[in-house]
Design a protein around this motif. Structure first.
Motif, short mmCIF file in Angstrom:
data_model
loop_
_atom_site.label_atom_id
_atom_site.label_comp_id
_atom_site.label_asym_id
_atom_site.label_seq_id
_atom_site.Cartn_x
_atom_site.Cartn_y
_atom_site.Cartn_z
N CYS A 16 62.99 47.58 46.56
CA CYS A 16 61.84 47.90 45.68
C CYS A 16 62.23 48.66 44.41
O CYS A 16 61.36 49.19 43.73
N SER A 17 63.52 48.71 44.09
CA SER A 17 63.94 49.37 42.84
C SER A 17 63.83 48.43 41.65
O SER A 17 63.86 48.88 40.51
N GLY A 18 63.71 47.13 41.91
CA GLY A 18 63.55 46.15 40.84
C GLY A 18 64.77 45.32 40.54
O GLY A 18 64.85 44.69 39.49
N LYS A 19 65.74 45.28 41.45
CA LYS A 19 66.97 44.51 41.22
C LYS A 19 66.67 43.04 40.98
O LYS A 19 67.18 42.45 40.02
N SER A 20 65.85 42.44 41.83
CA SER A 20 65.55 41.01 41.70
C SER A 20 64.75 40.74 40.43
O SER A 20 64.99 39.73 39.75
N ALA A 21 63.82 41.61 40.09
CA ALA A 21 63.04 41.42 38.86
C ALA A 21 63.95 41.48 37.65
O ALA A 21 63.85 40.65 36.74
N ILE A 22 64.86 42.46 37.61
CA ILE A 22 65.82 42.56 36.50
C ILE A 22 66.66 41.29 36.42
O ILE A 22 66.83 40.72 35.35
N THR A 23 67.16 40.85 37.56
CA THR A 23 67.99 39.65 37.60
C THR A 23 67.23 38.44 37.08
O THR A 23 67.73 37.67 36.26
N ASN A 82 85.99 41.23 45.90
CA ASN A 82 86.55 41.06 44.56
C ASN A 82 85.52 41.10 43.43
O ASN A 82 85.45 40.20 42.61
N PRO A 83 84.73 42.15 43.37
CA PRO A 83 83.77 42.25 42.26
C PRO A 83 84.48 42.52 40.93
O PRO A 83 85.55 43.13 40.91
N SER A 84 83.90 42.03 39.85
CA SER A 84 84.42 42.29 38.51
C SER A 84 83.68 43.43 37.84
O SER A 84 84.20 44.08 36.94
N MET A 85 82.42 43.63 38.26
CA MET A 85 81.57 44.64 37.65
C MET A 85 80.44 44.98 38.61
O MET A 85 80.15 44.22 39.52
N VAL A 86 79.81 46.14 38.36
CA VAL A 86 78.73 46.58 39.25
C VAL A 86 77.56 47.11 38.43
O VAL A 86 77.74 47.76 37.40
N VAL A 87 76.36 46.80 38.93
CA VAL A 87 75.11 47.30 38.37
C VAL A 87 74.41 48.06 39.49
O VAL A 87 74.15 47.50 40.55
N VAL A 88 74.12 49.34 39.27
CA VAL A 88 73.38 50.15 40.23
C VAL A 88 72.00 50.39 39.62
O VAL A 88 71.89 50.83 38.47
N VAL A 89 70.95 50.08 40.41
CA VAL A 89 69.58 50.17 39.91
C VAL A 89 68.80 51.17 40.75
O VAL A 89 68.92 51.21 41.97
N TYR A 90 67.99 51.98 40.05
CA TYR A 90 67.03 52.84 40.76
C TYR A 90 65.69 52.79 40.05
O TYR A 90 65.59 52.37 38.89
N ASP A 91 64.67 53.19 40.78
CA ASP A 91 63.29 53.23 40.29
C ASP A 91 62.99 54.65 39.83
O ASP A 91 63.10 55.59 40.62
N SER A 119 80.90 49.24 34.87
CA SER A 119 79.80 49.61 35.75
C SER A 119 78.67 50.25 34.94
O SER A 119 78.92 50.99 34.01
N VAL A 120 77.44 49.93 35.35
CA VAL A 120 76.27 50.50 34.68
C VAL A 120 75.28 51.04 35.70
O VAL A 120 75.24 50.59 36.85
N LEU A 121 74.49 51.99 35.24
CA LEU A 121 73.37 52.53 36.01
C LEU A 121 72.12 52.18 35.23
O LEU A 121 72.02 52.48 34.04
N ILE A 122 71.18 51.51 35.91
CA ILE A 122 69.92 51.13 35.27
C ILE A 122 68.78 51.91 35.90
O ILE A 122 68.54 51.82 37.11
#
Length: 187
Positions: A16-23, A82-91, A119-122
């Motif tokens: 429910c933080s909005g990961k799918s909506a952002i995607t 083997n990730p190349s980058m990471v996005v961390v999302v919070y509400d 890496s980013v924090l959204i």
């Protein structure tokens, strides 16, 4: 001749933080916001090429939108190799989702512990300003102390959703170019 690089982008955060909506908003170039919520129960994969500004190159992002419920954590982590980058999302209206960011970041970084990856924090749901409980300063401080670039967005209002992905593609491309230059200097 333009380069077309490929990058595995893992998106994590509490449910429910909005990961799918952002995607979905990013993938559809802002033309689609999911009005009916369906909880992600594993990993959903979308791909999107991102042009790297000031170059003729593009980075094709393979975006792995991961379930945020603990129930699915073992299944989800199987897709994180083997990730190349990471996005961390919070509400921004949910302090628990913000407090979980360290856990999510650690889980993804444990996949490649000795590798620095873009890496980013959204901070999502900034359109709900009257209900906000996590300040911009708290988000920025967490990002700074964990080597993340900080972004605020509203998937619902389709505001600033593209910026984190443009940053990731540009940073990934720069790392790639730096590696090429290093290897060329070795010959």
């Amino acid at each position: 001749m333009p380069n077309s690089l490929r990058a595995k982008c893992i998106i994590v955060g509490d449910s429910c933080s909005g990961k799918s909506a952002i995607t979905q908003v990013f993938h559809s170039d802002g033309s689609h916001f999911p009005k009916n919520y369906a909880m992600t129960t594993g990993v959903e994969l979308v791909t999107k090429p991102v042009h790297v500004q000031d170059t003729h190159d593009a980075v094709e992002l393979f975006i792995y939108d991961s379930a945020g419920k603990e129930l699915f954590s073992d299944m989800v982590q199987n897709h994180w190799a083997n990730p190349s980058m990471v996005v961390v999302v919070y509400d921004v209206t949910n302090e628990t989702s913000f407090n979980s960011c360290a856990k999510w970041l650690e889980r993804v970084r444990s996949q490649k512990p000795s590798v620095t990856m873009p890496s980013v924090l959204i901070a999502n749901k900034i359109d709900l300003d009257e209900r906000r409980v996590v300040s911009m300063k708290e988000g920025q401080d967490f990002a700074d102390s964990n080597g993340l670039e900080y972004f605020e967005c509203s998937a619902k209002e389709m505001q600033n959703v593209e910026q984190p992905f443009l940053y990731l593609a540009k940073t990934f491309h720069k790392l790639y170019q730096d590696r090429i230059e290093y290897f060329m200097s070795m010959t």
